[in-house]
Design a protein around this motif. Structure first.
Motif, PDB file in Angstrom:
ATOM      1  N   ASN A  53      -3.174 105.381 -24.982  1.00  0.00           N
ATOM      2  CA  ASN A  53      -4.243 105.933 -25.805  1.00  0.00           C
ATOM      3  C   ASN A  53      -3.816 107.202 -26.516  1.00  0.00           C
ATOM      4  O   ASN A  53      -4.013 107.359 -27.710  1.00  0.00           O
ATOM      5  CB  ASN A  53      -5.489 106.224 -24.964  1.00  0.00           C
ATOM      6  N   TYR A  74      -0.321 102.242 -33.872  1.00  0.00           N
ATOM      7  CA  TYR A  74      -1.355 103.262 -33.991  1.00  0.00           C
ATOM      8  C   TYR A  74      -0.845 104.560 -33.364  1.00  0.00           C
ATOM      9  O   TYR A  74      -0.044 104.543 -32.434  1.00  0.00           O
ATOM     10  CB  TYR A  74      -2.671 102.814 -33.352  1.00  0.00           C
ATOM     11  N   THR A  77      -5.687 106.784 -29.878  1.00  0.00           N
ATOM     12  CA  THR A  77      -7.024 106.209 -29.879  1.00  0.00           C
ATOM     13  C   THR A  77      -7.864 106.917 -28.827  1.00  0.00           C
ATOM     14  O   THR A  77      -7.323 107.542 -27.925  1.00  0.00           O
ATOM     15  CB  THR A  77      -6.990 104.683 -29.623  1.00  0.00           C
ATOM     16  N   ARG A  81     -12.926 102.965 -28.180  1.00  0.00           N
ATOM     17  CA  ARG A  81     -12.754 102.839 -29.626  1.00  0.00           C
ATOM     18  C   ARG A  81     -11.679 101.788 -29.873  1.00  0.00           C
ATOM     19  O   ARG A  81     -10.795 101.610 -29.061  1.00  0.00           O
ATOM     20  CB  ARG A  81     -12.336 104.165 -30.245  1.00  0.00           C
ATOM     21  N   SER A  82     -11.759 101.125 -30.998  1.00  0.00           N
ATOM     22  CA  SER A  82     -10.821 100.047 -31.281  1.00  0.00           C
ATOM     23  C   SER A  82     -10.270 100.136 -32.694  1.00  0.00           C
ATOM     24  O   SER A  82     -10.969 100.520 -33.628  1.00  0.00           O
ATOM     25  CB  SER A  82     -11.526  98.687 -31.136  1.00  0.00           C
ATOM     26  N   TRP A  83      -9.010  99.722 -32.832  1.00  0.00           N
ATOM     27  CA  TRP A  83      -8.433  99.476 -34.144  1.00  0.00           C
ATOM     28  C   TRP A  83      -8.746  98.029 -34.471  1.00  0.00           C
ATOM     29  O   TRP A  83      -8.792  97.179 -33.596  1.00  0.00           O
ATOM     30  CB  TRP A  83      -6.928  99.723 -34.121  1.00  0.00           C
ATOM     31  N   SER A  95      -9.693 103.540 -40.009  1.00  0.00           N
ATOM     32  CA  SER A  95     -10.377 104.321 -38.978  1.00  0.00           C
ATOM     33  C   SER A  95     -10.709 103.412 -37.802  1.00  0.00           C
ATOM     34  O   SER A  95     -10.674 102.189 -37.922  1.00  0.00           O
ATOM     35  CB  SER A  95     -11.647 104.966 -39.528  1.00  0.00           C
ATOM     36  N   GLN A  96     -11.055 104.011 -36.678  1.00  0.00           N
ATOM     37  CA  GLN A  96     -11.377 103.246 -35.485  1.00  0.00           C
ATOM     38  C   GLN A  96     -12.850 102.839 -35.473  1.00  0.00           C
ATOM     39  O   GLN A  96     -13.696 103.540 -36.009  1.00  0.00           O
ATOM     40  CB  GLN A  96     -11.094 104.080 -34.246  1.00  0.00           C
ATOM     41  N   ASP A  97     -13.104 101.709 -34.846  1.00  0.00           N
ATOM     42  CA  ASP A  97     -14.470 101.259 -34.637  1.00  0.00           C
ATOM     43  C   ASP A  97     -15.012 101.981 -33.412  1.00  0.00           C
ATOM     44  O   ASP A  97     -14.422 101.917 -32.334  1.00  0.00           O
ATOM     45  CB  ASP A  97     -14.484  99.747 -34.410  1.00  0.00           C
ATOM     46  N   THR A  98     -16.117 102.678 -33.571  1.00  0.00           N
ATOM     47  CA  THR A  98     -16.689 103.432 -32.451  1.00  0.00           C
ATOM     48  C   THR A  98     -17.693 102.607 -31.665  1.00  0.00           C
ATOM     49  O   THR A  98     -18.219 103.060 -30.654  1.00  0.00           O
ATOM     50  CB  THR A  98     -17.372 104.729 -32.946  1.00  0.00           C
TER      51      THR A  98
END
Length: 107
Positions: A53, A74, A77, A81-83, A95-98
């Motif tokens: 992470n 990446y 992270t 949260r995800s790429w 950007s990352q998905d929250t």
């Protein structure tokens, strides 16, 4: 990690390999024989302590013959949260998905 099948028919993932750093890092995971992704569906591999992470890592999908099918690097992270690719199967998001939702469409 999720793999999305954008095709209109199932895809057989038998023998495909999920890895982080090719030739280093954690032990590669071979997807078991008989594993398929339904049309427009997802394969979800749940694991803990495999990807880094804070320092970043690579996410790699290799075919049964070792060919790199897809790879993403990446830098770091955060927790939960995800790429992702947007739309599903599209380009990598910047950007990352929250609010990641396992096995569901990326928004």
């Amino acid at each position: 990690m999720e793999i999305y099948n954008p095709a209109s028919s199932p895809v057989d993932l038998s023998g495909y390999v999920i890895d982080d750093l090719v030739g280093g890092g954690g032990a590669p995971y071979t997807i078991p024989s008989g594993t398929t992704i339904p049309a427009k569906g997802y394969f979800v591999w749940e694991t803990t302590n495999y990807y880094n992470n804070s320092g970043g890592d690579d996410v790699t999908l290799k075919g049964p013959d070792g060919t790199v099918i897809d790879q993403y690097h990446y830098g770091s992270t955060g927790y939960d949260r995800s790429w992702y690719r947007s739309p599903d199967g599209g380009n990598w998001a910047t950007s990352q998905d929250t609010t990641p939702t396992k096995g569901a469409t990326n928004q």
